[in-house]
Write an enzyme that holds these catalytic residues in place. Sequence first.
Site, PDB file in Angstrom:
ATOM      1  N   GLU A   1      16.102  13.459  46.239  1.00 31.38           N
ATOM      2  CA  GLU A   1      16.157  11.991  47.259  1.00 31.38           C
ATOM      3  C   GLU A   1      15.019  10.991  47.120  1.00 31.38           C
ATOM      4  O   GLU A   1      15.257   9.937  47.101  1.00 31.38           O
ATOM      5  CB  GLU A   1      15.806  12.854  48.621  1.00 31.38           C
ATOM      6  N   GLU A   2      13.871  11.495  46.651  1.00 34.58           N
ATOM      7  CA  GLU A   2      12.892  10.595  46.381  1.00 34.58           C
ATOM      8  C   GLU A   2      12.993   9.528  45.029  1.00 34.58           C
ATOM      9  O   GLU A   2      12.463   8.469  44.982  1.00 34.58           O
ATOM     10  CB  GLU A   2      11.432  11.195  46.317  1.00 34.58           C
TER      11      GLU A   2
ATOM     12  N   ASP B   1       6.474  14.842  53.936  1.00 34.06           N
ATOM     13  CA  ASP B   1       7.909  14.326  53.652  1.00 34.06           C
ATOM     14  C   ASP B   1       8.393  14.840  52.433  1.00 34.06           C
ATOM     15  O   ASP B   1       7.988  14.609  51.147  1.00 34.06           O
ATOM     16  CB  ASP B   1       7.869  12.897  53.611  1.00 34.06           C
TER      17      ASP B   1
ATOM     18  N   ASP C   1      14.560  14.349  58.455  1.00 34.29           N
ATOM     19  CA  ASP C   1      13.483  13.726  57.722  1.00 34.29           C
ATOM     20  C   ASP C   1      12.412  13.004  58.737  1.00 34.29           C
ATOM     21  O   ASP C   1      12.600  13.213  59.684  1.00 34.29           O
ATOM     22  CB  ASP C   1      14.115  12.716  56.657  1.00 34.29           C
TER      23      ASP C   1
END
Length: 360
Positions: free
Chosen positions: A206-207, A175, A229
């Site tokens: 994004e994280e 991921d 994703d």
Amino acid sequence: MRELIKELMLVPGLAGHEGRIAGAIAAHLDRLGIAHRSDRLGNLVATIEGDPALPSVLVFTHMDQLGFVVRKVEESGLIRLERVGGVPERALAAQAVLISTRKGDLPGLIANKSHHATAPDEKYRVVPYAELYVDAGFASKAEADAAGVRIGDPVIYLPRALDLANGRIAGTSVDDRAGCAALIALAEARKGRRGPTTHFVWSVQEEYNLRGVLPAATATAPAIALQIDLLLACDTPDMTNRGDVKLGGGPGISLYSFHGRGTLNGVIPHPALVNLFEEAAEGAGLPLQRSAHTGALTDLSYIQFMGTEGVACLDVGFPMRYSHSALEVVDPADVEALVTLIGAALDRIGPELDLVRRPG
Ligand SMILES: [Zn+2]
């Protein structure tokens, strides 16, 4: 595909520190002769121009990974961490990590109290990240300073890739390095093909905040946005009641997502895109897995509200096990099939595709 995913998994790229992974991806675009540009946040953008009569498409995937930054260096030389993104605290102790300093990368480990000294009531307690510390071998703060360790330095799980049976891979940040590999393969496949103008974006942060892609989405102003994703694989004993997605069962789409832990956002996909992908899968003879659950969120949640008409959105993905752990598991065949599926869907976009949702 397996080798490309493994290559990208081994490159550090904590959220907010994506320069190295962006460099690795840009090198592939250079090899393919695909022009690219970057913005102030670090998003990597490539465009393949197509038929202006067709709705334009943004396909994106995040290249950042979760981890930590150095919060404090103790006088003893042990290092305290601040978390970046959704780190699973019960799976942190005893993990190997990599600290990236201005003088280079240093290995270390998140310490786990000696078992012989662990009291019975401690054995089943999750230790919060703030109580954990990293041992990188330093015997004093001065030694850590001399090695270049500073507050704010990025720390990630030690990058690794393991070849499992059946061609599967276990590794760091599947991921979303598997997504990054898929997007490189998709860009390669779209070169020289007719179809809609397609923007490819490898996005940042994004994280961390789920919004890093927004400048690139504003700049490209697509009619359609697809995010690549993971889909949570539910074929392990601890996940069976969450859904039907199986590792090795092929690519899939998300029919519903909602964060559910404080953030009021998610994606209920555009019905025309669901149809498009269902027809594309059928036409290409590919399976199409379906996912619908709370607990996950992607940048797409924010893109759907952009512009004066909104953006038609769909989350597409590959099954993955053990999300956000130091070792996640993916089947590269699923990722390859996802690339084929997205290509088939792009080929089916015609001028008749109506994205405005009218009264029914
Ligand atoms: Zn992700």
